[in-house]
Write an enzyme that holds these catalytic residues in place. Structure first.
Site, PDB file in Angstrom:
ATOM      1  N   PRO A 254      19.516 -21.473  79.064  1.00 45.77           N
ATOM      2  CA  PRO A 254      18.295 -21.018  79.720  1.00 45.77           C
ATOM      3  C   PRO A 254      17.052 -21.712  79.170  1.00 45.77           C
ATOM      4  O   PRO A 254      17.021 -22.168  78.036  1.00 45.77           O
ATOM      5  CB  PRO A 254      18.276 -19.518  79.408  1.00 45.77           C
ATOM      6  CG  PRO A 254      19.046 -19.391  78.142  1.00 45.77           C
ATOM      7  CD  PRO A 254      20.128 -20.424  78.238  1.00 45.77           C
ATOM      8  N   GLU A 255      16.041 -21.768  80.013  1.00 46.13           N
ATOM      9  CA  GLU A 255      14.747 -22.295  79.600  1.00 46.13           C
ATOM     10  C   GLU A 255      13.954 -21.187  78.912  1.00 46.13           C
ATOM     11  O   GLU A 255      14.241 -19.998  79.046  1.00 46.13           O
ATOM     12  CB  GLU A 255      13.991 -22.797  80.828  1.00 46.13           C
ATOM     13  CG  GLU A 255      14.782 -23.700  81.734  1.00 46.13           C
ATOM     14  CD  GLU A 255      14.893 -25.133  81.235  1.00 46.13           C
ATOM     15  OE1 GLU A 255      13.986 -25.614  80.548  1.00 46.13           O
ATOM     16  OE2 GLU A 255      15.916 -25.771  81.567  1.00 46.13           O
TER      17      GLU A 255
ATOM     18  N   LYS B 175      14.178 -19.999  72.486  1.00 44.42           N
ATOM     19  CA  LYS B 175      15.279 -19.493  73.293  1.00 44.42           C
ATOM     20  C   LYS B 175      16.005 -18.336  72.610  1.00 44.42           C
ATOM     21  O   LYS B 175      17.083 -17.929  73.028  1.00 44.42           O
ATOM     22  CB  LYS B 175      16.269 -20.615  73.597  1.00 44.42           C
ATOM     23  CG  LYS B 175      15.654 -21.775  74.372  1.00 44.42           C
ATOM     24  CD  LYS B 175      16.693 -22.837  74.651  1.00 44.42           C
ATOM     25  CE  LYS B 175      16.078 -24.038  75.332  1.00 44.42           C
ATOM     26  NZ  LYS B 175      17.080 -25.076  75.628  1.00 44.42           N
TER      27      LYS B 175
ATOM     28  N   ASN C  13      17.146 -28.096  79.820  1.00 43.17           N
ATOM     29  CA  ASN C  13      17.466 -29.332  80.531  1.00 43.17           C
ATOM     30  C   ASN C  13      16.651 -29.515  81.814  1.00 43.17           C
ATOM     31  O   ASN C  13      16.332 -30.641  82.206  1.00 43.17           O
ATOM     32  CB  ASN C  13      18.965 -29.359  80.862  1.00 43.17           C
ATOM     33  CG  ASN C  13      19.462 -30.759  81.131  1.00 43.17           C
ATOM     34  OD1 ASN C  13      19.099 -31.697  80.427  1.00 43.17           O
ATOM     35  ND2 ASN C  13      20.282 -30.915  82.145  1.00 43.17           N
TER      36      ASN C  13
ATOM     37  N   ARG D  30      24.636 -33.414  78.906  1.00 48.35           N
ATOM     38  CA  ARG D  30      23.936 -32.597  79.898  1.00 48.35           C
ATOM     39  C   ARG D  30      23.628 -33.436  81.133  1.00 48.35           C
ATOM     40  O   ARG D  30      23.183 -34.580  80.997  1.00 48.35           O
ATOM     41  CB  ARG D  30      22.638 -32.036  79.309  1.00 48.35           C
ATOM     42  CG  ARG D  30      22.851 -31.005  78.194  1.00 48.35           C
ATOM     43  CD  ARG D  30      21.515 -30.613  77.599  1.00 48.35           C
ATOM     44  NE  ARG D  30      21.661 -29.532  76.636  1.00 48.35           N
ATOM     45  CZ  ARG D  30      21.958 -29.696  75.360  1.00 48.35           C
ATOM     46  NH1 ARG D  30      22.147 -30.921  74.891  1.00 48.35           N
ATOM     47  NH2 ARG D  30      22.066 -28.666  74.545  1.00 48.35           N
TER      48      ARG D  30
END
Length: 288
Positions: free
Chosen positions: A2-3, A51, A165, A251
């Site tokens: 997650p961002e 995060k 990402n 990624r």
């Protein structure tokens, strides 16, 4: 993974459900803390750090969790059936008389003294959504390893905390360079690094509202919220060139070959053999 804006919203939901209330149920389903009991303690606050999530309780205890790739915290009313995955994926349960927070697939569940939180999050750089945010310090951290690809440097939470990402790809697009461009090769590196840090802060802050749809383009048409992320082989929203995709550090990474200059997986030189002397050692995952 997650961002930072998603983690911020999760912290806000947990804080609203638990803060100021006494726990009537506590269940940490990880071997190390399976016998820990937080019932009877009042939740003081739930705070995001990059995060990471820090739930603080009276008596000087903090529950540190991380969502990893597909973890989540869900809030349920007393008569509501839990949903979010099978029961064997539940890693933590915190309940009050009014609501229950259930953590699914959490790769990190750790109970520690609040005074020792730095042991869990002290390695992080300035938090994009935190009170310690400092764009110039974040830029200095990025510039400290000038030979490192920009995409990797942005994901390294020791440089600045909260970028995932999606924002990595979008920020590289906004900077008009590929994610494989060394930080030191950015046009006017010092100025560009500060601008990138500032842009990251603005983008994440804009997407912290309840029900916010992540948007970096400013466009409101469905499917045009992001410039390049997830748009492989689709036309670039600026020039119409098909967006390309390739892995970077395992990624999926997206870029426009027309709008973004710099090396790509097919043009960049092979990495040097052996350990990279430019990479600062850290026992933790730098992207966490």
């Amino acid at each position: 993974m997650p961002e930072g804006d998603s983690v911020w919203r999760a912290a806000a939901r947990l804080h609203a459900a638990l803060a100021g209330h006494e726990l009537t149920r506590s269940d940490l389903r990880v071997p190390r803390f399976a016998t820990a009991d937080l019932t009877g303690r009042t939740t003081l606050d739930v705070t995001p750090r990059g995060k990471h999530l820090l739930a603080r309780f009276e008596g000087g205890l903090t529950l540190h969790t991380h969502l990893g790739m597909d973890g989540s915290w869900r809030i349920f009313d007393p008569d509501e059936k839990w949903h979010g995955g099978p029961s064997y994926e539940i890693r933590a349960v915190l309940g009050t008389t009014g609501q229950t927070a259930v953590g699914y697939r959490l790769p990190v569940v750790e109970l520690l003294r609040t005074a020792e939180e730095d042991r869990a999050v002290g390695h992080l750089g300035p938090d994009l959504l935190g009170p310690d945010w400092d764009a110039r310090q974040a830029a200095a951290n990025l510039l400290a390893t000038p030979g490192r690809p920009l995409g990797e440097a942005l994901l390294d939470q020791r440089n600045l905390a909260g970028i995932g990402n999606i924002y990595k790809c979008e920020l590289c697009f906004l900077a008009q360079v590929t994610p494989w461009t060394p930080v030191g090769d950015l046009p006017d590196p010092a100025t560009t690094a500060v601008r990138l840090a500032g842009a990251a802060h603005r983008l994440l802050r804009a997407n912290t509202g309840a029900g916010a749809i992540r948007n970096t383009t400013g466009l409101r048409r469905r499917g045009q919220e992001l410039f390049v992320y997830g748009r492989a082989r689709r036309p670039c929203l600026r020039c119409g060139t098909p967006v390309r995709e390739a892995p970077q550090d395992d990624r999926p990474t997206y870029w426009c070959p027309h709008c973004q200059s710099g090396p790509t997986p097919s043009t960049r030189p092979a990495p040097p053999a052996g350990p990279n002397p430019r990479t600062r050692p850290n026992p933790r995952n730098p992207s966490a």
